[in-house]
Design a protein around this motif. Structure first.
Motif, PDB file in Angstrom:
ATOM      1  N   HIS A  75       0.838  -1.204   0.000  1.00 25.03           N
ATOM      2  CA  HIS A  75       0.000   0.000   0.000  1.00 25.03           C
ATOM      3  C   HIS A  75       0.876   1.259   0.000  1.00 25.03           C
ATOM      4  O   HIS A  75       0.617   2.219  -0.744  1.00 25.03           O
ATOM      5  N   ASP A  76       1.910   1.253   0.811  1.00 25.81           N
ATOM      6  CA  ASP A  76       2.809   2.402   0.903  1.00 25.81           C
ATOM      7  C   ASP A  76       3.516   2.650  -0.431  1.00 25.81           C
ATOM      8  O   ASP A  76       3.656   3.801  -0.861  1.00 25.81           O
ATOM      9  N   ALA A  77       3.941   1.579  -1.093  1.00 25.95           N
ATOM     10  CA  ALA A  77       4.623   1.714  -2.386  1.00 25.95           C
ATOM     11  C   ALA A  77       3.672   2.272  -3.445  1.00 25.95           C
ATOM     12  O   ALA A  77       4.073   3.079  -4.293  1.00 25.95           O
ATOM     13  N   ILE A  78       2.405   1.859  -3.387  1.00 32.18           N
ATOM     14  CA  ILE A  78       1.401   2.357  -4.331  1.00 32.18           C
ATOM     15  C   ILE A  78       1.158   3.848  -4.092  1.00 32.18           C
ATOM     16  O   ILE A  78       1.111   4.643  -5.032  1.00 32.18           O
ATOM     17  N   ILE A  79       1.005   4.230  -2.820  1.00 32.27           N
ATOM     18  CA  ILE A  79       0.773   5.641  -2.479  1.00 32.27           C
ATOM     19  C   ILE A  79       1.933   6.509  -2.958  1.00 32.27           C
ATOM     20  O   ILE A  79       1.728   7.593  -3.502  1.00 32.27           O
ATOM     21  N   ALA A  86       6.260  -1.695  -6.051  1.00 29.81           N
ATOM     22  CA  ALA A  86       4.879  -2.183  -5.987  1.00 29.81           C
ATOM     23  C   ALA A  86       4.719  -3.465  -6.800  1.00 29.81           C
ATOM     24  O   ALA A  86       4.035  -4.403  -6.372  1.00 29.81           O
ATOM     25  N   LYS A  87       5.365  -3.519  -7.961  1.00 27.71           N
ATOM     26  CA  LYS A  87       5.302  -4.724  -8.815  1.00 27.71           C
ATOM     27  C   LYS A  87       5.983  -5.901  -8.130  1.00 27.71           C
ATOM     28  O   LYS A  87       5.479  -7.034  -8.145  1.00 27.71           O
ATOM     29  N   THR A  88       7.140  -5.667  -7.507  1.00 27.98           N
ATOM     30  CA  THR A  88       7.874  -6.730  -6.818  1.00 27.98           C
ATOM     31  C   THR A  88       7.042  -7.325  -5.676  1.00 27.98           C
ATOM     32  O   THR A  88       6.954  -8.543  -5.524  1.00 27.98           O
ATOM     33  N   ILE A  89       6.420  -6.445  -4.873  1.00 26.86           N
ATOM     34  CA  ILE A  89       5.612  -6.915  -3.745  1.00 26.86           C
ATOM     35  C   ILE A  89       4.370  -7.642  -4.251  1.00 26.86           C
ATOM     36  O   ILE A  89       3.969  -8.671  -3.683  1.00 26.86           O
ATOM     37  N   LYS A  90       3.773  -7.148  -5.311  1.00 27.10           N
ATOM     38  CA  LYS A  90       2.606  -7.807  -5.897  1.00 27.10           C
ATOM     39  C   LYS A  90       2.952  -9.238  -6.311  1.00 27.10           C
ATOM     40  O   LYS A  90       2.209 -10.194  -6.027  1.00 27.10           O
ATOM     41  N   ASP A  91       4.087  -9.390  -6.983  1.00 25.88           N
ATOM     42  CA  ASP A  91       4.519 -10.729  -7.427  1.00 25.88           C
ATOM     43  C   ASP A  91       4.763 -11.648  -6.234  1.00 25.88           C
ATOM     44  O   ASP A  91       4.431 -12.841  -6.273  1.00 25.88           O
ATOM     45  N   LEU A 111      -6.401  -3.768  -2.335  1.00 18.45           N
ATOM     46  CA  LEU A 111      -5.105  -3.206  -2.740  1.00 18.45           C
ATOM     47  C   LEU A 111      -4.746  -3.614  -4.164  1.00 18.45           C
ATOM     48  O   LEU A 111      -4.070  -2.872  -4.886  1.00 18.45           O
ATOM     49  N   LYS A 112      -5.238  -4.778  -4.576  1.00 24.72           N
ATOM     50  CA  LYS A 112      -5.024  -5.198  -5.961  1.00 24.72           C
ATOM     51  C   LYS A 112      -5.765  -4.246  -6.906  1.00 24.72           C
ATOM     52  O   LYS A 112      -5.245  -3.861  -7.958  1.00 24.72           O
ATOM     53  N   ALA A 113      -6.977  -3.836  -6.494  1.00 25.44           N
ATOM     54  CA  ALA A 113      -7.729  -2.852  -7.287  1.00 25.44           C
ATOM     55  C   ALA A 113      -6.986  -1.524  -7.319  1.00 25.44           C
ATOM     56  O   ALA A 113      -6.912  -0.850  -8.356  1.00 25.44           O
ATOM     57  N   LEU A 118      -3.428   2.487 -10.135  1.00 28.01           N
ATOM     58  CA  LEU A 118      -2.117   3.126 -10.300  1.00 28.01           C
ATOM     59  C   LEU A 118      -1.671   3.060 -11.749  1.00 28.01           C
ATOM     60  O   LEU A 118      -1.032   3.977 -12.262  1.00 28.01           O
ATOM     61  N   HIS A 119      -2.039   1.957 -12.412  1.00 27.44           N
ATOM     62  CA  HIS A 119      -1.660   1.751 -13.812  1.00 27.44           C
ATOM     63  C   HIS A 119      -2.797   2.129 -14.768  1.00 27.44           C
ATOM     64  O   HIS A 119      -2.738   1.801 -15.954  1.00 27.44           O
ATOM     65  N   ASN A 120      -3.819   2.789 -14.218  1.00 22.70           N
ATOM     66  CA  ASN A 120      -4.970   3.262 -15.010  1.00 22.70           C
ATOM     67  C   ASN A 120      -5.686   2.121 -15.735  1.00 22.70           C
ATOM     68  O   ASN A 120      -6.249   2.310 -16.818  1.00 22.70           O
ATOM     69  N   ASN A 121      -5.659   0.931 -15.130  1.00 24.07           N
ATOM     70  CA  ASN A 121      -6.371  -0.219 -15.694  1.00 24.07           C
ATOM     71  C   ASN A 121      -7.769  -0.254 -15.082  1.00 24.07           C
ATOM     72  O   ASN A 121      -8.041  -0.968 -14.116  1.00 24.07           O
TER      73      ASN A 121
END
Length: 409
Positions: A75-79, A86-91, A111-113, A118-121
């Motif tokens: 969450h902190d990396a996304i903010i 953020a990608k590393t933690i997601k993986d 947080l996945k949403a 963050l990537h405008n998806n």
């Protein structure tokens, strides 16, 4: 408590019954109580279970407890817009099988949403949010407010400003304890031309970003505060320009081209409002260079560039028409109805089709702008329409609009 959940997870993964797991160790009833955290048990029993399941229970417990820390870091990396982290933690989280048995599954999905936002998806974000809303009617306070925050960002991305304001202002700051949302609320208020509220929440968010050393978000907050300022005379405007330049330099130091592009766009608009079309067109062009062509942010700068060139008589009509058609094509391709309207209006102006322009403005453009909460656009075009009705001696329509304009003022 953790041990029981972990044992149950690996027992089911190994396709063992409770009786099979407990054979020679304890009864299946005792296994059931251990798994549900309803009884005390000795370290020897969990050790025997672990051996039978082929796991190290101590290591598994550590992994289980680490999941919440990992989610907080994500969450902190996304903010902070740390895309690589953020990608590393997601993986890492996606490879964690124990995630599905923790109490943090809903938080993970939310947080996945947020990661997709963050990537405008927006498509993936919409799917996740809808699933959560269907499956979980009563969310815990933090998760409930996080969902509202996500919806606010989603509506901002969809450019539905009224919905964004309405949902973001219902967030309970005491339960959520994430002042970052003040920035999104400031953005929404600015979009509906509520400059006092926009400044107030931007300043609140700025204090939080200073405290957390989030330079990128500090730029965003200061940008909104700049956009709410009214310049009084040339010297005051020069101060605003210098502030824009200082923020632009910060973007360059931070390697943040997207934020630099927004600053250049906003400064271009400042010049446009002062009828300084050469400067505004130049800055719009500089902003466009830094943006992905098939994006809403590119289209808004393209619209500004065309309008500056048209009003400043800087390009031929043929070149302006081609740019409009390019904008229309991209708007259709990426499903951006707002800019589809904007480029159609510009084409009518360039072709000098006055009656068609005002007919389209009245029947299509203004209703859409009102629906989405584009207060500034509504006010601007209502005044245009009012003057047109006066000019064409349509007194009834002019009086209707006059009443709206007076009440709005």
């Amino acid at each position: 408590m953790y041990e029981g959940k972990i044992i149950k997870f690996y027992r089911e993964k190994a396709k063992l019954t409770q009786q099979q797991l407990g054979e020679g160790i304890c009864s299946d009833t005792h296994v059931s109580k251990i798994e549900r955290g309803m009884t005390d048990y000795s370290r020897q029993i969990t050790s025997l279970f672990s051996k039978r399941l082929g796991i190290n229970i101590e290591e598994e417990v550590k992994r289980y407890k680490n999941i919440k820390k990992l989610l907080n870091r994500w969450h902190d990396a996304i903010i902070k817009e740390l895309f690589n982290e953020a990608k590393t933690i997601k993986d890492e989280l996606e490879k964690e099988p124990l995630l599905q048995i923790t109490d943090y599954q809903i938080l993970y999905e939310l947080l996945k949403a947020r990661y997709h936002l963050l990537h405008n998806n927006l498509e993936q974000t919409d799917i996740i949010i809808k699933v959560i809303q269907i499956k979980h009617k009563d969310l815990p306070p933090y998760e409930s407010n996080l969902l509202k925050h996500l919806l606010g960002i989603y509506y901002l991305s969809k450019q539905d400003m009224i919905k964004a304001v309405d949902i973001l202002k219902t967030i309970n700051a005491e339960d959520y304890k994430n002042p970052e949302y003040y920035l999104n609320l400031a953005t929404a208020y600015l979009a509906v031309n509520s400059k006092v509220m926009a400044y107030y929440f931007a300043e609140k968010s700025l204090q939080y970003f200073i405290k957390t050393n989030n330079i990128l978000k500090m730029i965003d907050a200061e940008m909104i505060m700049l956009m709410t300022r009214e310049s009084d005379g040339l010297s005051d405007f020069q101060k605003i320009v210098e502030q824009y330049k200082a923020l632009t330099h910060t973007c360059e130091l931070c390697h943040a081209p997207d934020k630099k592009a927004r600053l250049l766009h906003n400064l271009a608009f400042e010049h446009y409002t002062r009828h300084e079309y050469v400067d505004s067109s130049r800055l719009y062009q500089q902003s466009m260079v830094l943006k992905e062509k098939k994006s809403a942010v590119y289209l808004i700068s393209l619209e500004g560039f065309i309008r500056s060139c048209f009003e400043g008589n800087l390009l031929s009509d043929d070149k302006l028409k081609k740019l409009c058609h390019d904008g229309l094509s991209t708007s259709r391709e990426i499903n951006q109805y707002l800019y589809l309207i904007s480029f159609k209006l510009l084409l009518y102006l360039i072709n000098n089709q006055q009656s068609e322009y005002f007919c389209y403005l009245s029947s299509e453009a203004l209703p859409y702008f009102k629906k989405c909460g584009y207060v500034t656009l509504v006010q601007r075009y209502e005044k245009e329409l009012f003057n047109y009705y006066l000019k064409t001696d349509e007194k009834g329509k002019a009086l209707e609009l006059a009443d709206i304009l007076i009440n709005a003022g």
